[in-house]
Design a protein around this motif. Structure first.
Motif, PDB file in Angstrom:
ATOM      1  N   CYS A   7     -10.066  28.076  -3.265  1.00  0.00           N
ATOM      2  CA  CYS A   7     -11.266  28.709  -3.812  1.00  0.00           C
ATOM      3  C   CYS A   7     -11.528  29.986  -3.027  1.00  0.00           C
ATOM      4  CB  CYS A   7     -12.469  27.777  -3.719  1.00  0.00           C
ATOM      5  SG  CYS A   7     -12.923  27.357  -2.023  1.00  0.00           S
ATOM      6  N   ASP A  49     -15.470  24.153  -7.266  1.00  0.00           N
ATOM      7  CA  ASP A  49     -16.847  24.468  -6.891  1.00  0.00           C
ATOM      8  C   ASP A  49     -17.278  23.673  -5.661  1.00  0.00           C
ATOM      9  OD1 ASP A  49     -16.803  22.088  -8.374  1.00  0.00           O
ATOM     10  OD2 ASP A  49     -18.769  22.459  -9.269  1.00  0.00           O
ATOM     11  N   ALA A  66     -23.706  24.549  -5.794  1.00  0.00           N
ATOM     12  CA  ALA A  66     -22.681  24.706  -6.838  1.00  0.00           C
ATOM     13  C   ALA A  66     -23.261  25.396  -8.073  1.00  0.00           C
ATOM     14  CB  ALA A  66     -22.087  23.348  -7.196  1.00  0.00           C
ATOM     15  N   LEU A  69     -22.934  29.210  -8.123  1.00  0.00           N
ATOM     16  CA  LEU A  69     -21.596  29.809  -8.185  1.00  0.00           C
ATOM     17  C   LEU A  69     -21.307  30.234  -9.619  1.00  0.00           C
ATOM     18  CD1 LEU A  69     -19.673  27.156  -6.068  1.00  0.00           C
ATOM     19  CD2 LEU A  69     -20.261  29.490  -5.353  1.00  0.00           C
ATOM     20  N   PHE A  92     -15.115  32.689  -7.339  1.00  0.00           N
ATOM     21  CA  PHE A  92     -16.536  32.579  -7.645  1.00  0.00           C
ATOM     22  C   PHE A  92     -17.292  33.763  -7.049  1.00  0.00           C
ATOM     23  CE2 PHE A  92     -15.074  28.147  -7.336  1.00  0.00           C
ATOM     24  CZ  PHE A  92     -15.529  27.632  -8.537  1.00  0.00           C
ATOM     25  N   CYS A  94     -21.291  34.696  -5.960  1.00  0.00           N
ATOM     26  CA  CYS A  94     -22.549  34.005  -5.646  1.00  0.00           C
ATOM     27  C   CYS A  94     -23.564  35.020  -5.129  1.00  0.00           C
ATOM     28  CB  CYS A  94     -22.283  32.918  -4.603  1.00  0.00           C
ATOM     29  SG  CYS A  94     -23.723  31.928  -4.203  1.00  0.00           S
TER      30      CYS A  94
END
Length: 157
Positions: A7, A49, A66, A69, A92, A94
């Motif tokens: 990730c 996630d 989560a 995200l 992701f 954020c």
């Protein structure tokens, strides 16, 4: 062939000179010394996630939910001369978290204005997809690295 999952979490904030992204100099492991986003392996049975939440806390000490995200896409990395390095990253973005980023054993974080992201100190692929994601776009790309393990020799988007 299924690639190991990782990730990547890109924290974005509004700073005095515009939008900034949190990146860090990696201290250990694959990519040591490079500037990278918050990143880490996705464990078996874990969602990307969930890994992103864990890695944000572990790498820079911030609490991400989560639900905060936003999926920006995937990037595959292929290393034909070092197959163990090949992986698929779920990216992701954020914009909400709790806490202030701090240095860890894994990385030294720093905020960068989007126009000053140090692409020359990052993996060779970053300049090809990261600017679009940082400006609100998505990514679905595959990069193959050459025998030097540093230079992209083939791109598929």
């Amino acid at each position: 062939m299924s690639l190991p999952g990782v990730c990547v979490v890109l924290l974005l904030r509004r700073g005095p000179e515009g939008v900034e992204v949190l990146l860090g100099r990696k201290h250990t492991g694959l990519g040591q010394g490079k500037i990278v986003g918050i990143c880490g392996w996705v464990d078996p049975g874990e969602g990307a996630d969930e890994a992103a939440v864990r890695e944000a806390r572990r790498e820079v000490g911030v609490q991400v939910e989560a639900s905060d995200l936003h999926l920006a896409g995937t990037v595959e990395y292929h290393f034909p001369t070092r197959p163990a390095w090949s992986q698929q990253a779920t990216v992701f973005v954020c914009r909400r978290w709790r806490g202030d980023p701090v240095e860890s054993d894994g990385m030294t974080p720093r905020w960068y204005v989007l126009d000053a992201v140090p692409y020359g100190r990052m993996w060779d692929d970053a300049s090809r997809w990261l600017p679009g994601v940082l400006r609100g776009g998505t990514v679905d790309a595959r990069f193959t690295f050459g025998a030097d393990l540093a230079t992209v020799v083939l791109t598929a988007e």
